[in-house]
Design a protein around this motif. Sequence first.
Motif, PDB file in Angstrom:
ATOM      1  N   THR A 140       8.365  10.897 -46.256  1.00 37.15           N
ATOM      2  CA  THR A 140       7.092  11.403 -45.735  1.00 37.15           C
ATOM      3  C   THR A 140       7.320  12.835 -45.251  1.00 37.15           C
ATOM      4  OG1 THR A 140       6.230   9.251 -45.133  1.00 37.15           O
ATOM      5  CG2 THR A 140       5.407  11.121 -43.869  1.00 37.15           C
ATOM      6  N   THR A 141       6.407  13.723 -45.602  1.00 31.69           N
ATOM      7  CA  THR A 141       6.587  15.143 -45.279  1.00 31.69           C
ATOM      8  C   THR A 141       5.280  15.754 -44.787  1.00 31.69           C
ATOM      9  OG1 THR A 141       6.055  15.805 -47.545  1.00 31.69           O
ATOM     10  CG2 THR A 141       8.397  15.465 -47.027  1.00 31.69           C
ATOM     11  N   VAL A 142       5.385  16.997 -44.330  1.00 33.31           N
ATOM     12  CA  VAL A 142       4.224  17.793 -43.934  1.00 33.31           C
ATOM     13  C   VAL A 142       4.056  18.904 -44.961  1.00 33.31           C
ATOM     14  CG1 VAL A 142       3.261  19.313 -42.169  1.00 33.31           C
ATOM     15  CG2 VAL A 142       4.536  17.265 -41.492  1.00 33.31           C
ATOM     16  N   ASP A 143       2.868  18.949 -45.590  1.00 32.69           N
ATOM     17  CA  ASP A 143       2.560  19.962 -46.602  1.00 32.69           C
ATOM     18  C   ASP A 143       1.784  21.093 -45.938  1.00 32.69           C
ATOM     19  OD1 ASP A 143       1.758  21.477 -48.760  1.00 32.69           O
ATOM     20  OD2 ASP A 143       1.098  19.784 -49.963  1.00 32.69           O
ATOM     21  N   MET A 144       2.298  22.315 -46.042  1.00 31.20           N
ATOM     22  CA  MET A 144       1.653  23.465 -45.410  1.00 31.20           C
ATOM     23  C   MET A 144       0.540  24.080 -46.255  1.00 31.20           C
ATOM     24  SD  MET A 144       4.848  25.327 -43.521  1.00 31.20           S
ATOM     25  CE  MET A 144       5.850  25.458 -45.008  1.00 31.20           C
ATOM     26  N   ASN A 145       0.263  23.524 -47.426  1.00 32.49           N
ATOM     27  CA  ASN A 145      -0.850  23.993 -48.268  1.00 32.49           C
ATOM     28  C   ASN A 145      -0.805  25.515 -48.470  1.00 32.49           C
ATOM     29  OD1 ASN A 145      -2.112  21.337 -48.417  1.00 32.49           O
ATOM     30  ND2 ASN A 145      -2.582  21.647 -46.257  1.00 32.49           N
ATOM     31  N   LEU A 146       0.319  25.985 -48.993  1.00 34.09           N
ATOM     32  CA  LEU A 146       0.556  27.418 -49.038  1.00 34.09           C
ATOM     33  C   LEU A 146      -0.348  28.163 -50.023  1.00 34.09           C
ATOM     34  CD1 LEU A 146       4.436  27.421 -48.726  1.00 34.09           C
ATOM     35  CD2 LEU A 146       2.744  27.907 -46.953  1.00 34.09           C
ATOM     36  N   GLU A 147      -0.752  27.512 -51.129  1.00 34.99           N
ATOM     37  CA  GLU A 147      -1.679  28.188 -52.039  1.00 34.99           C
ATOM     38  C   GLU A 147      -3.018  28.426 -51.361  1.00 34.99           C
ATOM     39  OE1 GLU A 147      -2.069  27.205 -56.152  1.00 34.99           O
ATOM     40  OE2 GLU A 147      -0.048  26.357 -56.263  1.00 34.99           O
ATOM     41  N   ALA A 148      -3.507  27.432 -50.629  1.00 31.79           N
ATOM     42  CA  ALA A 148      -4.764  27.600 -49.894  1.00 31.79           C
ATOM     43  C   ALA A 148      -4.619  28.665 -48.813  1.00 31.79           C
ATOM     44  CB  ALA A 148      -5.193  26.270 -49.279  1.00 31.79           C
ATOM     45  N   LEU A 149      -3.462  28.726 -48.194  1.00 36.81           N
ATOM     46  CA  LEU A 149      -3.190  29.734 -47.173  1.00 36.81           C
ATOM     47  C   LEU A 149      -3.274  31.140 -47.772  1.00 36.81           C
ATOM     48  CD1 LEU A 149      -2.132  29.846 -44.122  1.00 36.81           C
ATOM     49  CD2 LEU A 149       0.104  30.250 -45.143  1.00 36.81           C
ATOM     50  N   GLY A 150      -2.626  31.324 -48.936  1.00 36.46           N
ATOM     51  CA  GLY A 150      -2.669  32.623 -49.609  1.00 36.46           C
ATOM     52  C   GLY A 150      -4.075  33.014 -50.028  1.00 36.46           C
ATOM     53  N   ALA A 151      -4.838  32.038 -50.521  1.00 43.18           N
ATOM     54  CA  ALA A 151      -6.211  32.314 -50.947  1.00 43.18           C
ATOM     55  C   ALA A 151      -7.077  32.715 -49.755  1.00 43.18           C
ATOM     56  CB  ALA A 151      -6.805  31.094 -51.648  1.00 43.18           C
ATOM     57  N   ALA A 152      -6.917  32.026 -48.625  1.00 39.06           N
ATOM     58  CA  ALA A 152      -7.711  32.351 -47.439  1.00 39.06           C
ATOM     59  C   ALA A 152      -7.384  33.747 -46.929  1.00 39.06           C
ATOM     60  CB  ALA A 152      -7.457  31.308 -46.347  1.00 39.06           C
ATOM     61  N   ALA A 153      -6.105  34.102 -46.934  1.00 35.22           N
ATOM     62  CA  ALA A 153      -5.715  35.443 -46.490  1.00 35.22           C
ATOM     63  C   ALA A 153      -6.295  36.509 -47.410  1.00 35.22           C
ATOM     64  CB  ALA A 153      -4.190  35.545 -46.442  1.00 35.22           C
ATOM     65  N   ALA A 154      -6.255  36.256 -48.723  1.00 36.30           N
ATOM     66  CA  ALA A 154      -6.804  37.216 -49.678  1.00 36.30           C
ATOM     67  C   ALA A 154      -8.312  37.374 -49.501  1.00 36.30           C
ATOM     68  CB  ALA A 154      -6.483  36.785 -51.102  1.00 36.30           C
ATOM     69  N   ARG A 155      -9.012  36.279 -49.266  1.00 29.87           N
ATOM     70  CA  ARG A 155     -10.469  36.351 -49.092  1.00 29.87           C
ATOM     71  C   ARG A 155     -10.841  37.118 -47.827  1.00 29.87           C
ATOM     72  NH1 ARG A 155     -10.267  30.791 -51.298  1.00 29.87           N
ATOM     73  NH2 ARG A 155     -10.961  30.984 -53.464  1.00 29.87           N
ATOM     74  N   GLU A 156     -10.053  36.944 -46.755  1.00 24.30           N
ATOM     75  CA  GLU A 156     -10.358  37.737 -45.554  1.00 24.30           C
ATOM     76  C   GLU A 156     -10.043  39.204 -45.791  1.00 24.30           C
ATOM     77  OE1 GLU A 156     -10.457  37.570 -40.780  1.00 24.30           O
ATOM     78  OE2 GLU A 156      -8.954  36.307 -41.754  1.00 24.30           O
ATOM     79  N   LEU A 157      -9.011  39.476 -46.559  1.00 23.19           N
ATOM     80  CA  LEU A 157      -8.723  40.861 -46.919  1.00 23.19           C
ATOM     81  C   LEU A 157      -9.911  41.481 -47.662  1.00 23.19           C
ATOM     82  CD1 LEU A 157      -6.665  43.192 -46.960  1.00 23.19           C
ATOM     83  CD2 LEU A 157      -5.747  42.229 -49.083  1.00 23.19           C
ATOM     84  N   PHE A 158     -10.553  40.701 -48.585  1.00 26.75           N
ATOM     85  CA  PHE A 158     -11.754  41.201 -49.280  1.00 26.75           C
ATOM     86  C   PHE A 158     -12.797  41.643 -48.266  1.00 26.75           C
ATOM     87  CE2 PHE A 158     -11.408  37.539 -52.626  1.00 26.75           C
ATOM     88  CZ  PHE A 158     -10.250  38.086 -53.128  1.00 26.75           C
ATOM     89  N   MET A 159     -13.036  40.797 -47.259  1.00 21.11           N
ATOM     90  CA  MET A 159     -14.069  41.088 -46.264  1.00 21.11           C
ATOM     91  C   MET A 159     -13.791  42.406 -45.550  1.00 21.11           C
ATOM     92  SD  MET A 159     -14.479  37.343 -44.491  1.00 21.11           S
ATOM     93  CE  MET A 159     -14.656  35.854 -45.481  1.00 21.11           C
ATOM     94  N   ILE A 160     -12.527  42.606 -45.198  1.00 23.79           N
ATOM     95  CA  ILE A 160     -12.158  43.833 -44.484  1.00 23.79           C
ATOM     96  C   ILE A 160     -12.314  45.035 -45.409  1.00 23.79           C
ATOM     97  CG2 ILE A 160     -10.316  45.018 -43.236  1.00 23.79           C
ATOM     98  CD1 ILE A 160      -9.219  42.186 -42.543  1.00 23.79           C
ATOM     99  N   ILE A 161     -11.886  44.899 -46.664  1.00 20.51           N
ATOM    100  CA  ILE A 161     -12.035  45.984 -47.643  1.00 20.51           C
ATOM    101  C   ILE A 161     -13.508  46.344 -47.810  1.00 20.51           C
ATOM    102  CG2 ILE A 161     -11.825  46.550 -50.105  1.00 20.51           C
ATOM    103  CD1 ILE A 161      -9.194  44.874 -50.070  1.00 20.51           C
ATOM    104  N   ASP A 162     -14.374  45.317 -47.787  1.00 23.87           N
ATOM    105  CA  ASP A 162     -15.815  45.534 -47.948  1.00 23.87           C
ATOM    106  C   ASP A 162     -16.486  46.072 -46.690  1.00 23.87           C
ATOM    107  OD1 ASP A 162     -15.811  44.794 -50.579  1.00 23.87           O
ATOM    108  OD2 ASP A 162     -16.456  42.729 -50.217  1.00 23.87           O
ATOM    109  N   GLY A 163     -15.706  46.299 -45.633  1.00 20.20           N
ATOM    110  CA  GLY A 163     -16.251  46.925 -44.433  1.00 20.20           C
ATOM    111  C   GLY A 163     -16.657  45.975 -43.336  1.00 20.20           C
ATOM    112  N   GLU A 164     -16.392  44.682 -43.505  1.00 18.71           N
ATOM    113  CA  GLU A 164     -16.753  43.717 -42.470  1.00 18.71           C
ATOM    114  C   GLU A 164     -15.741  43.769 -41.335  1.00 18.71           C
ATOM    115  OE1 GLU A 164     -17.251  38.889 -41.985  1.00 18.71           O
ATOM    116  OE2 GLU A 164     -17.708  39.816 -43.926  1.00 18.71           O
TER     117      GLU A 164
END
Length: 200
Positions: A140-164
């Motif tokens: 039994t392990t703990v999954d950190m869901n790293l692909e989802a983590l990377g996607a969320a970080a990239a999407r917030e970066l979009f928001m900042i680039i767009d001026g939010e």
Amino acid sequence: MIIADSMSYRFAVPVMLGAEAALSEIDLSVIACDARGDRARSLELARMLAARKVDGMLLVGDNNAVTASVTRHVDVPVVYVYGESSDPEDVVHMPNDSDGIGLAAGHLVAAGRRALAHLTGPRRADNWPVFALESEPQLTTVDMNLEALGAAAARELFMIIDGEARPGGVRWHDCDLVIRGSAWPGQGHRGRRGLRQRGR
């Protein structure tokens, strides 16, 4: 994308895949650079990428160490992922692995277990299939869901680039408990995941 430490590639690759998938939604691509664990090289790479007019940067850290902030040295947005920044005003996306361990302990206690064993491997071996799936019983392990983590970080970066305007601080992402034979008989399953945010 700047990868702070080559030794964390097993974690950086799924983060990069998630970010790349999110970027592809708006027809952007990733340039990946390796800082090889050298803080001065991270800053040098950040300045080089800014000079090449990238829209923004993701800095992938090492969850076991604080990532040196490069934000004030460049004139493009920077979002940090899988490693807290040395500047509390930076935007950071992190797996909440402490709560993940709580999920595991809580599951075992709820199942009536009282003698718990925690097996450790290399420092960077959370939910590593070579350990978890090649054991008998499977672990039994703990999954950190790293692909989802990377996607969320990239999407917030979009928001900042767009001026939010985005507040600085750490965005804590829930982990999944992956239940296998070492903790429960029968077929494994995953718990729910979500996002919690802690602004500073």
